[in-house]
Design a protein around this motif. Structure first.
Motif, PDB file in Angstrom:
ATOM      1  N   UNK A   1       0.717  -1.130  -0.020  1.00  0.00           N
ATOM      2  CA  UNK A   1       0.081  -0.171  -0.037  1.00  0.00           C
ATOM      3  C   UNK A   1       1.005   1.413  -0.148  1.00  0.00           C
ATOM      4  N   UNK A   2       1.823   1.092   0.820  1.00  0.00           N
ATOM      5  CA  UNK A   2       2.773   2.462   0.638  1.00  0.00           C
ATOM      6  C   UNK A   2       3.450   2.652  -0.574  1.00  0.00           C
ATOM      7  N   UNK A   3       4.050   1.425  -1.191  1.00  0.00           N
ATOM      8  CA  UNK A   3       4.315   1.565  -2.579  1.00  0.00           C
ATOM      9  C   UNK A   3       3.259   2.302  -3.627  1.00  0.00           C
ATOM     10  N   UNK A   4       2.118   1.822  -3.507  1.00  0.00           N
ATOM     11  CA  UNK A   4       1.302   2.370  -4.562  1.00  0.00           C
ATOM     12  C   UNK A   4       1.050   3.790  -4.443  1.00  0.00           C
ATOM     13  N   UNK A   5       1.153   4.422  -3.039  1.00  0.00           N
ATOM     14  CA  UNK A   5       1.166   5.837  -2.759  1.00  0.00           C
ATOM     15  C   UNK A   5       2.195   6.743  -2.926  1.00  0.00           C
ATOM     16  N   UNK A   6       3.356   5.967  -3.715  1.00  0.00           N
ATOM     17  CA  UNK A   6       4.418   6.743  -4.025  1.00  0.00           C
ATOM     18  C   UNK A   6       3.885   7.378  -5.202  1.00  0.00           C
ATOM     19  N   UNK A   7       4.409   8.774  -5.516  1.00  0.00           N
ATOM     20  CA  UNK A   7       4.025   9.408  -6.824  1.00  0.00           C
ATOM     21  C   UNK A   7       4.753   8.899  -7.807  1.00  0.00           C
ATOM     22  N   UNK A   8       3.999   8.439  -9.113  1.00  0.00           N
ATOM     23  CA  UNK A   8       4.747   8.142 -10.407  1.00  0.00           C
ATOM     24  C   UNK A   8       4.747   6.853 -10.611  1.00  0.00           C
TER      25      UNK A   8
END
Length: 495
Positions: free
Chosen positions: A138-145
């Protein structure tokens, strides 16, 4: 009383060694017991190290107290020294009457040193068999781009932190959000290894990771930080110098008119606004703005070091990573009740094997009892089939056939196949059904089979009667009869 402390530590070290020997001699019956044993041994080893350091300090006798105590016992009146220490002990227990004395005989028994393994791992980790990266996904998906990846896809590429797998530029990697993500990922993998491999010298392993990173960083060979990926951290060159350079779009135009038309385009306007929002000047924006000097370089190094640690830890945990991917795919086809049953089976105690001696081994593998808590069917080798195969063939669904004597078939495939087998055909023959058995497929109740047979017999009789009475013939005397009877009488010469 340094001599008593010295004697106590020696006794404690011997009991710790005996406790370790007892646990190493035990054969763990499942992964839960193995982890409990390994963590207990690791705790004992740490205690041995602490006690050994204390004992070494006593032997060094930096303040000379031990030597004085030895001299007082050896040169003075022995009985006087004895009663003096006895009085000190009595005085101590008068002041602290409720203080208990630890029983070293029972201190390190197995039942008193159980580790809380159940709270050490999450349900997804399965006592260290699998990784639990759901929150980090989930944290990875919230990274921009970044690309939108499913959890299974993320498991394949989470350690690949350079393009094209991760489309984040080098200047954006020093952001707090990305730094926090790689730090948490590295911390989780490191903690997972400590929980799964408590007896391995992980400090030495992590030290090799740091040494390898220092060499690669000095040689500028760290993937993603060589100065060539995602653009360099230094200023951008303004093209070849033969045309007009656009600092906002970082693009060179050979034709002056094309460059002027480009300035009014939406792409250039968006790029200029982005540069302005990032705090960069419109004309001198060749290099991305960043903190000056060593602070920026230290942050880059910290991010690169954690990325390197993630790659190294993932390489060490490759078997768990592959098992995690297989487990996630398998659990996607299971219900919540089936997942709970599997967890209970994992935590269950294994069944006891035979009453024979431990050293006696039977040459016949069929006599060995198989651990099968889910009651799965056995394969050709006598071992339970995999659970995913059990679900694939639907072997958990039972079908009962009354015609076969209330025999139960497990799975749709076996149920469909049994209609052409001898057991079912023999049951139909016992009911008087001797022909057209294919018409009785999917019929398992005797009453339904008998009703269908009676209907088929009635239809046959009706068909014969209707076929015989279709054509009527009349003889010379005016008698009317069916064509079949007329032809038979004519052949006999009666007509």
């Amino acid at each position: 009383m340094l001599l008593e402390d010295q004697r106590f530590i020696h006794e404690d070290l011997e009991r710790l060694e005996q406790a370790i020997a007892e646990r190493v001699a035990e054969e763990p019956r499942n992964i839960r017991e193995r982890l409990t044993r390994d963590h207990a041994v690791s705790t004992f080893l740490d205690q041995i190290e602490r006690q050994s350091k204390s004992l070494l300090d006593i032997y060094k006798d930096a303040d000379g107290l031990r030597e004085k105590e030895v001299q007082s016992i050896a040169t003075g009146d022995q009985f006087e020294e004895f009663y003096k220490q006895l009085d000190n002990i009595k005085d101590f227990h008068k002041r602290y009457p409720d203080q208990g004395v630890e029983d070293l005989e029972q201190a390190y028994k197995s039942e008193r040193t159980l580790m809380d393994i159940d709270n050490m791992f999450t349900g997804e980790e399965g006592f260290g068999q699998y990784l639990d990266l759901t929150m980090l996904h989930e944290d990875y998906l919230n990274l921009p781009g970044v690309k939108r990846l499913s959890y299974i896809q993320y498991l394949d590429v989470f350690e690949n932190l350079v393009p094209p797998a991760l489309n984040i530029k080098r200047k954006d990697k020093v952001s707090d959000k990305y730094f926090r993500y790689v730090a948490e990922l590295s911390s989780y993998l490191e903690g997972f290894m400590k929980r799964v491999r408590p007896l391995q010298d992980l400090d030495a392993l992590f030290a090799t990771f740091d040494e390898e990173f220092d060499k690669q960083w000095s040689a500028k060979q760290v993937p993603g930080w060589t100065g060539e990926e995602n653009g360099t951290s230094g200023p951008k060159t303004e093209g070849t110098g033969e045309g007009t350079w656009c600092p906002d779009c970082e693009k060179e135009f050979k034709n002056e008119n094309v460059y002027r038309n480009h300035l009014t385009g939406k792409k250039h306007i968006r790029a200029a606004e982005a540069k302005k929002a990032a705090g960069e000047s419109g004309n001198d924006s060749a290099a991305p703005s960043k903190p000056s000097g060593s602070s920026y370089s230290l942050k880059e190094r910290a991010v690169a070091e954690r990325e390197h640690r993630v790659r190294c830890l993932t390489k060490e945990l490759q078997p768990e990573r592959q098992a995690t991917r297989i487990n996630v795919e398998r659990r996607q086809g299971m219900t919540e009740r089936e997942r709970q049953m599997e967890l209970e089976a994992l935590m269950a105690e294994p069944e006891s094997f035979g009453d024979g001696h431990a050293g006696d081994q039977s040459d016949d593998d069929d006599d060995e009892q198989v651990y099968n808590p889910l009651k799965l069917p056995l394969a050709w080798d006598g071992k339970p089939i995999p659970f995913w195969l059990y679900k694939l063939h639907g072997l958990g669904v039972e079908y009962q056939c009354e015609i076969c004597g209330n025999y139960v078939y497990r799975g749709r495939r076996a149920f469909d196949k049994h209609f052409s087998e001898g057991r079912h055909i023999h049951g139909l023959n016992c009911l008087g059904i001797t022909s057209n058995t294919n018409l009785f497929r999917e019929i398992t109740r005797i009453e339904d089979a008998m009703q269908l047979w009676e209907k088929l017999e009635a239809d046959r009789k009706k068909e014969r009667d209707s076929r015989d009475n279709v054509v009527q013939m009349e003889d010379a005397e005016g008698n009317v009869m069916p064509e079949r009877i007329y032809l038979d009488l004519q052949k006999q010469g009666i007509l």
